[in-house]
Design a protein around this motif. Structure first.
Motif: not given
Length: 119
Positions: A32-53
């Protein structure tokens, strides 16, 4: 062991709601692309990045950053075999705990539940 105590034994890395959403989404696709996951989860870019890390550090996912036509950055995320096993195990544990609690509730249906009833 009481089913409620089993809740405390769940893998906290996977159980955290945002990470569980990410892993569950990734388990349903190849990548999945980052932006798709962001839209799907409703997370901010920073929050999603932190969880992905955190998930990447635990080797539950693989992150690939590259450029399309040398100009457009694209980040894709893929679940690993270990990640797929972890999320599958987590959902099975939750279902098992839920069934045990329901059975216990049916057993105690017309009773007052007290500390002694649960032990």
């Amino acid at each position: 062991m009481l089913p409620y105590k089993e809740l405390a034994r769940l893998d906290k890395l996977v159980h955290e709601p945002a990470r569980l959403a990410i892993l569950t989404a990734l388990s349903a696709c190849t990548l999945a692309e980052f932006l798709f996951l962001q839209e799907l989860t409703g997370l901010t870019k920073g929050n999603l990045s932190s969880h992905l890390a955190k998930l990447e550090k635990a080797e539950l996912i693989v992150i690939d950053k590259h450029f399309i036509r040398k100009k457009i950055p694209q980040t894709t995320v893929r679940i690993t075999d270990e990640g797929r096993a972890a999320v599958d195990r987590h959902w099975k544990q939750l279902a098992s705990i839920h069934r045990a609690i329901q059975r216990q509730g049916a057993h105690n249906e017309n009773h007052i539940v007290s500390r002694t009833t649960l032990t």
